[in-house]
Design an enzyme around this catalytic site. Structure first.
Site, PDB file in Angstrom:
ATOM      1  N   ASP A 132     -29.851   3.072 -25.772  1.00 45.58           N
ATOM      2  CA  ASP A 132     -29.037   3.386 -24.597  1.00 45.58           C
ATOM      3  C   ASP A 132     -27.764   4.096 -25.034  1.00 45.58           C
ATOM      4  O   ASP A 132     -27.274   3.891 -26.152  1.00 45.58           O
ATOM      5  CB  ASP A 132     -28.661   2.103 -23.843  1.00 45.58           C
ATOM      6  N   ARG A 133     -27.212   4.897 -24.153  1.00 37.08           N
ATOM      7  CA  ARG A 133     -25.995   5.654 -24.463  1.00 37.08           C
ATOM      8  C   ARG A 133     -24.900   4.751 -25.038  1.00 37.08           C
ATOM      9  O   ARG A 133     -24.242   5.095 -26.023  1.00 37.08           O
ATOM     10  CB  ARG A 133     -25.465   6.344 -23.200  1.00 37.08           C
TER      11      ARG A 133
END
Length: 294
Positions: A132-133
């Site tokens: 995930d970012r």
């Protein structure tokens, strides 16, 4: 192979520097130590700079007598390891792994693709998995479609361990435990957890308490399965969401990011069959957050 490089095979067990001093005695100790320290020596395709690396018969030692080009400058990532087949990085929080069709921002994939294209003509970069970012830590990429396909097809057997550390809201009382549920993704792109097998894919997360304070707990988590947002959903199920994870119920954001870090990755190399193991330290902000609670 060009004269600027030389490969040799080890015949007796010895340390790397001692091997270089014996094999290339005419080069002199000063030059050989400089070449080694500069990262111009690799063993079985892996670069080393330490003098005390232990060699065994059969090891292949490659020496480049030409200084390596300057290290590339990346944004929000560090290159941890690469060879002709794979590449491992440490991604910082805030960096997107790969853009969607509608996004045009700098990503880990775009930076590494351009780097591989410039340094290894004929090679490419291929996604194996994602973070995930706002999750930081270790990511694995392939340099060919064949290796990518091999890793993805045999993922369960190839990946030996995936270890994360997280700061969870609240005080987790159990020293260790296992969370099991079935996850499915909604139309709103949020993962939902259920105890019923008909409601999604099996997800299993093992956790161990590392340190606890008055309001937060530092946990080590091991993935048995690798579903999307698995750790985030499972800690939310425990009523101890990852700090900073508003999407899954966190009420605080003490360090301005998701407090989740991929700290360990071990796998069987898809080409050589050798064990590859990488470890990163717990982020200082995670430790400081828990220490501040004491």
């Amino acid at each position: 192979m060009p004269s600027s490089h030389h490969e040799s095979s080890v015949t007796v067990s010895t340390r790397l520097l001692d091997y270089l001093l014996t094999t290339y005695a005419s080069k002199g100790r000063i030059l050989l130590k400089k070449v080694l320290t500069a990262g111009q020596v690799s063993v079985n395709g892996r670069q080393y700079t330490r003098h005390d690396v232990q060699l065994v018969p059969g090891d292949k030692v490659l020496v480049s007598w030409i200084p390596l080009p300057p290290k590339p400058v990346f944004s929000k990532l560090n290159l941890e390891y690469q060879d002709d087949h794979i590449l491992v990085i440490n991604k910082m929080a805030g960096l997107l792994s790969v853009a969607t069709d509608h996004e045009n921002e700098l990503t880990a994939y775009r930076q590494l693709r351009d780097y591989v294209k410039a340094t290894q003509p004929g090679k490419g970069l291929y996604i194996v998995h994602r973070l995930d970012r706002d999750t930081s830590g270790l990511m694995l990429f392939a340099k060919s479609e064949k290796v990518q396909e091999s890793l993805q097809r045999t993922w369960a057997e190839t990946i030996i361990s995936r270890r994360y550390v997280a700061v969870a809201e609240g005080v987790v009382l159990e020293e260790k435990g296992t969370i099991t549920s079935y996850l499915r993704e909604s139309k709103a792109l949020k993962m939902h957890s259920s105890p019923h097998s008909s409601d999604g894919d099996l997800a299993i997360t093992h956790y161990k308490l590392l340190k606890k304070g008055a309001h937060y707990t530092l946990l080590e988590l091991e993935l048995e399965t690798g579903r999307k947002n698995q750790i985030r959903v499972h800690l939310s199920d425990m009523k101890h969401p990852v700090a900073g994870d508003k999407k899954y119920g966190a009420k605080t954001n003490p360090i301005g990011r998701l407090a989740l870090h991929a700290a360990g990755l071990a796998f069987t190399h898809p080409v050589t069959g050798k064990l590859m193991e990488f470890r990163l330290p717990v982020p200082g902000k995670f430790l400081h957050l828990v220490a501040a609670e004491l």
